[in-house]
Design a protein around this motif. Structure first.
Motif, PDB file in Angstrom:
ATOM      1  N   UNK A  74       0.444  -1.538   0.069  1.00 15.37           N
ATOM      2  CA  UNK A  74      -0.194   0.400   0.211  1.00 15.37           C
ATOM      3  C   UNK A  74       1.119   1.080   0.272  1.00 15.37           C
ATOM      4  N   UNK A  75       2.336   1.201  -0.643  1.00  9.14           N
ATOM      5  CA  UNK A  75       3.263   1.889  -0.514  1.00  9.14           C
ATOM      6  C   UNK A  75       2.411   3.008  -1.597  1.00  9.14           C
ATOM      7  N   UNK A  76       2.286   4.294  -0.812  1.00  6.60           N
ATOM      8  CA  UNK A  76       1.745   5.439  -1.420  1.00  6.60           C
ATOM      9  C   UNK A  76       2.109   7.231  -0.353  1.00  6.60           C
ATOM     10  N   UNK A  77       2.135   8.039  -0.764  1.00  8.07           N
ATOM     11  CA  UNK A  77       2.266   8.952  -0.390  1.00  8.07           C
ATOM     12  C   UNK A  77       0.976   9.280   0.777  1.00  8.07           C
ATOM     13  N   UNK A  78       1.528   9.543   2.680  1.00  6.58           N
ATOM     14  CA  UNK A  78       0.307   9.860   3.322  1.00  6.58           C
ATOM     15  C   UNK A  78       0.540   8.363   3.715  1.00  6.58           C
ATOM     16  N   UNK A  79       0.448   7.079   3.218  1.00  7.80           N
ATOM     17  CA  UNK A  79       0.639   5.842   3.593  1.00  7.80           C
ATOM     18  C   UNK A  79       1.684   5.265   4.971  1.00  7.80           C
ATOM     19  N   UNK A  80       1.603   4.165   6.124  1.00  7.63           N
ATOM     20  CA  UNK A  80       2.324   4.194   7.037  1.00  7.63           C
ATOM     21  C   UNK A  80       2.873   2.777   6.364  1.00  7.63           C
ATOM     22  N   UNK A  81       4.040   2.527   7.515  1.00  9.48           N
ATOM     23  CA  UNK A  81       5.193   1.179   7.170  1.00  9.48           C
ATOM     24  C   UNK A  81       4.162   0.402   8.599  1.00  9.48           C
ATOM     25  N   UNK A 141       3.553   2.070  14.489  1.00  5.90           N
ATOM     26  CA  UNK A 141       3.599   2.261  12.908  1.00  5.90           C
ATOM     27  C   UNK A 141       4.600   3.231  12.615  1.00  5.90           C
ATOM     28  N   UNK A 142       5.077   3.903  11.560  1.00  3.75           N
ATOM     29  CA  UNK A 142       6.479   4.319  11.170  1.00  3.75           C
ATOM     30  C   UNK A 142       5.512   5.019   9.672  1.00  3.75           C
ATOM     31  N   UNK A 143       5.915   6.627   9.760  1.00  2.00           N
ATOM     32  CA  UNK A 143       5.694   7.503   8.912  1.00  2.00           C
ATOM     33  C   UNK A 143       6.897   7.524   7.473  1.00  2.00           C
ATOM     34  N   UNK A 144       6.837   7.953   6.458  1.00  2.00           N
ATOM     35  CA  UNK A 144       7.327   8.102   5.696  1.00  2.00           C
ATOM     36  C   UNK A 144       7.409   9.657   4.452  1.00  2.00           C
ATOM     37  N   UNK A 145       7.931  10.265   4.092  1.00  2.00           N
ATOM     38  CA  UNK A 145       7.498  11.006   3.509  1.00  2.00           C
ATOM     39  C   UNK A 145       8.608  11.512   1.859  1.00  2.00           C
ATOM     40  N   UNK A 146       8.352   9.837   1.089  1.00  2.00           N
ATOM     41  CA  UNK A 146       8.334   9.889   0.004  1.00  2.00           C
ATOM     42  C   UNK A 146       7.205  10.770  -0.815  1.00  2.00           C
ATOM     43  N   UNK A 147       7.536  11.003  -1.857  1.00  2.00           N
ATOM     44  CA  UNK A 147       6.505  11.516  -3.169  1.00  2.00           C
ATOM     45  C   UNK A 147       5.811  11.178  -3.975  1.00  2.00           C
ATOM     46  N   UNK A 161      10.238   6.222  -8.531  1.00  2.00           N
ATOM     47  CA  UNK A 161      11.840   5.332  -8.212  1.00  2.00           C
ATOM     48  C   UNK A 161      11.618   4.396  -7.473  1.00  2.00           C
ATOM     49  N   UNK A 162      11.358   4.124  -6.243  1.00  2.00           N
ATOM     50  CA  UNK A 162      11.425   2.889  -5.408  1.00  2.00           C
ATOM     51  C   UNK A 162      11.253   2.202  -5.449  1.00  2.00           C
TER      52      UNK A 162
END
Length: 60
Positions: A14-21, A36-42, A48-49
């Motif tokens: 579910x890797x998307x902007x605003x999603x959590x791991x 839970x952890x947040x990411x800052x990827x757009x 790219x990832x």
């Protein structure tokens, strides 16, 4: 977190902007902790990832 912990990360499907791991730590004694952890990827960085690198993404 302990020195011998094994770390696993879930939520890439579910890797998307605003999603959590979810990060799960498995301790040497078999007990587990999750958080839970947040990411800052757009969106572009996520593309790219998923491609493996910006160069791989550009080659498509």
């Amino acid at each position: 977190m302990q020195e011998d912990d094994k770390i696993s990360v879930s939520g890439f499907s579910n890797f998307a902007p605003g999603s959590h791991f979810t990060i799960t730590l498995t301790h040497k004694d078999g007990s587990k902790e999750s958080f839970a952890a947040e990411h800052t990827y757009n969106e572009t960085q996520i593309d790219w990832f998923k491609a493996g690198s910006a160069l791989n993404f550009s080659a498509k």
